[in-house]
Design an enzyme around this catalytic site. Structure first.
Site, PDB file in Angstrom:
ATOM      1  N   LYS A 169       1.975 -49.328  17.256  1.00 27.96           N
ATOM      2  CA  LYS A 169       0.574 -49.036  17.581  1.00 27.96           C
ATOM      3  C   LYS A 169       0.464 -48.862  19.097  1.00 27.96           C
ATOM      4  CE  LYS A 169      -3.896 -49.082  18.028  1.00 27.96           C
ATOM      5  NZ  LYS A 169      -4.021 -48.790  19.436  1.00 27.96           N
ATOM      6  N   SER A 183       0.594 -53.257  19.083  1.00 28.03           N
ATOM      7  CA  SER A 183      -0.317 -53.041  20.191  1.00 28.03           C
ATOM      8  C   SER A 183       0.124 -53.767  21.451  1.00 28.03           C
ATOM      9  CB  SER A 183      -1.712 -53.484  19.720  1.00 28.03           C
ATOM     10  OG  SER A 183      -2.697 -53.104  20.610  1.00 28.03           O
ATOM     11  N   GLN A 202      -7.848 -47.023  22.915  1.00 28.79           N
ATOM     12  CA  GLN A 202      -9.219 -46.718  22.497  1.00 28.79           C
ATOM     13  C   GLN A 202     -10.220 -47.009  23.610  1.00 28.79           C
ATOM     14  OE1 GLN A 202      -7.030 -48.088  20.020  1.00 28.79           O
ATOM     15  NE2 GLN A 202      -7.004 -45.909  19.502  1.00 28.79           N
TER      16      GLN A 202
END
Length: 566
Positions: free
Chosen positions: A346, A321, A350
């Site tokens: 990742k 991420s 979101q």
């Protein structure tokens, strides 16, 4: 209806939901809170509205689900919990989308958010759970537990009169009992080695810092800084800035940034740190979503504290991420060499949406891309189950040990600012590959770690040598204290009592890793967290390679610019 706000690259990403680690990796971080963060852009709540593309289909689906749930609730032969059924249905529906769109029930919201808080109200103690016993590993410096007199090795019997020994509690349940509002009092009953009766400690809860920069230290050569960031939490950027400024005052001229095992966190903390390294106005990351509503670009814009000087970033399969955003930006802008193994992959963004009952939906609305155009997200077309097994599959293919086991499609080749070749397809592939330390790669070692035996045995060693350790400085301990063969055999015997069959060959193979970890655990209890990481660095093969790469980091990056004609 109020429209959804437009995302801003300066806004943070929310907390975690899915761990980017497989079983063979877990020993690296036994206290890791277990989640790869949903790297996204934090937005306000978004009222329900039908799809602009197909509003009739959305409305029909909504009414169908409502009708079926009503029938089940009224007519089903057994009594059911309609709320639990709807939670289950929502989670299964989201699994059809992607691995990182998730639903978090209201009762789990506080726990999900706690991982990224910069502080919390509690007593300030690190503990270990073994055989249903809560054992103090280390009271945090300056916290209520230390001030009250709790010591490493104290076994906690009860909290506020409620037994915690032999109760099959989870770590989160123990945390819940020790934490509470600032200013409130908690009474802890402990059994201390050498004492015949339990001791009671009354502690007033206070604000406890929840640091995310584990280490910011100058290494032995006096010019190399080492900074390890465990996650990108609320206070990470401030912690990083403070550590970086101190290291520069101490004489740092080159830096190793360690992002191994960092599952992500607030995106803007990661991009601000990237801005400290990248000069001028250069791209750090961009997002691409449906249409242009969620398309963003983030650029460097401030005069950073370390825009020149050799820089190496260490990543591994646990780096996810926001960690990948940071590593990818520094690699693409030819500001740093990346060392280690391919990161998790990742790169989905979101949007957190607060629901009417306090639950939260985190819905994927875009993808992250590095400055060169690489998509960070690895494929997930085979479903969530296959996605969750990706790290195990990498291990089976030999990716953990051989760089040539990592294959990228030719059409996914991209160019850095100076023309070096980098590849998309998921994750950040390092410039310098470092295989995993094979000494710890056996089932016996994994079982020792999984049963929490190594941490428990390290605490016992500290207690056995406490008086001796109190007479030693850390540097004396570092030179003189070693884990003996007899002590390793005692660990194996303890493991046999826990039904882990002794394996002399496997024990010999993992002996270097065990010696180093046990010594580090003893150092943690005797001298603190910095000492723990200092001992681990002595046998850190990836860090050793990173230090070697620092020698020619600038030369490699400059040469790539010359050969590309830039």
């Amino acid at each position: 209806m109020t429209p959804a706000p437009r995302p801003d690259a300066s806004q943070p990403e929310p907390a975690a939901a899915r761990a980017p680690r497989s079983r063979w990796q877990r020993w690296r971080q036994p206290v890791l809170l277990g989640a790869a963060l949903l790297s996204g852009i934090l937005l306000g709540s978004n009222p329900f509205r039908p799809s602009d593309q197909n509003p009739d289909a959305t409305a029909r689906g909504y009414l169908k689900f409502k009708e079926i749930l009503s029938y089940v609730d009224r007519e089903y032969v057994d009594t059911v919990n309609a709320e639990e059924l709807s939670d289950y249905a929502i989670k299964r529906m989201l699994e059809k989308l992607d691995p990182h769109s998730v639903y978090i029930p209201a009762k789990e919201q506080q726990q999900a958010a706690a991982f990224l808080q910069s502080d919390y109200d509690g007593v300030g103690v690190e503990f270990n759970l073994f055989r249903d016993t809560v054992t103090v590993v280390s009271p945090l410096s300056g916290g209520p537990a230390e001030q009250a007199g709790l010591q490493p090795g104290d076994r906690v019997l009860a909290v506020d009169g409620q037994s915690v020994s032999g109760q099959h509690l989870t770590t989160d349940q123990v945390f819940a009992r020790l934490r509470g509002p600032r200013g409130s009092t908690v009474r802890v009953l402990v059994l201390r080695r050498g004492q015949t009766r339990p001791l009671t400690f009354a502690m007033t809860r206070n604000r406890i810092p929840n640091t995310s920069v584990d280490v910011a230290a100058l290494l032995a050569d006096g010019t190399t800084g080492y900074v390890k960031i465990s996650r990108f939490a609320a206070g990470t950027y401030e912690e990083f800035k403070e550590g970086l400024s101190r290291l520069k005052r101490e004489g740092m001229t080159r830096l190793v940034l360690d992002l191994r095992g960092n599952p992500g966190g607030y995106l803007d903390r990661a991009t601000k740190i990237a801005d400290e390294f990248i000069g001028g106005t250069r791209k750090i990351v961009y997002t691409d979503g449906k249409g242009d509503q969620y398309d963003t670009q983030t650029f460097s814009r401030v005069a950073g504290e370390f825009e020149d000087g050799p820089l190496v970033v260490i990543v591994d399969e646990g780096s996810a991420s926001a960690s990948e955003v940071l590593a990818g930006a520094l690699q693409d802008q030819d500001r740093a060499l990346v060392v280690g193994r391919r990161s998790f992959g990742k790169g989905l963004v979101q949007q957190p949406i607060t629901l009417s009952d306090g639950a939260e939906l985190r819905l994927t609305i875009a993808r992250y891309y590095t400055p060169s155009g690489r998509c960070i997200q690895k494929p997930y077309r085979d479903g969530v189950a296959a996605y969750d097994k990706d790290l195990q599959e990498r291990y089976s293919r030999g990716e953990a040990f051989h760089a040539d086991s990592v294959h990228f499609a030719a059409n996914l080749r991209f160019r850095t600012a100076h023309g070096r070749s980098v590849y998309g397809g998921g994750g950040i592939m390092p410039d310098v590959f470092v295989p995993r330390d094979s000494s710890a790669q056996n089932r016996y070692y994994a079982r020792l770690q999984g049963a929490n035996l190594v941490r428990e045995f390290g605490l016992q060693l500290y207690q056995d040598h406490r008086e001796e350790l109190e007479q030693l400085t850390f540097e004396q301990f570092r030179k003189a204290f070693d884990i003996s063969d007899v002590q390793l055999q005692a660990l194996a015997a303890r493991a046999a009592q826990e039904k882990i069959r002794q394996d002399a060959v496997a024990l010999r193979r993992c002996t270097p890793a065990l010696r180093n970890q046990l010594k580090a655990l003893v150092a943690r209890s005797a001298y603190g967290k910095d000492a723990y990481f200092a001992i681990l660095r002595d046998q850190d093969h990836e860090l050793i390679q990173a230090l070697q790469s620092l020698q020619d980091a600038n030369a490699k990056l400059a040469l790539s610019g010359e050969t590309s004609g830039q």
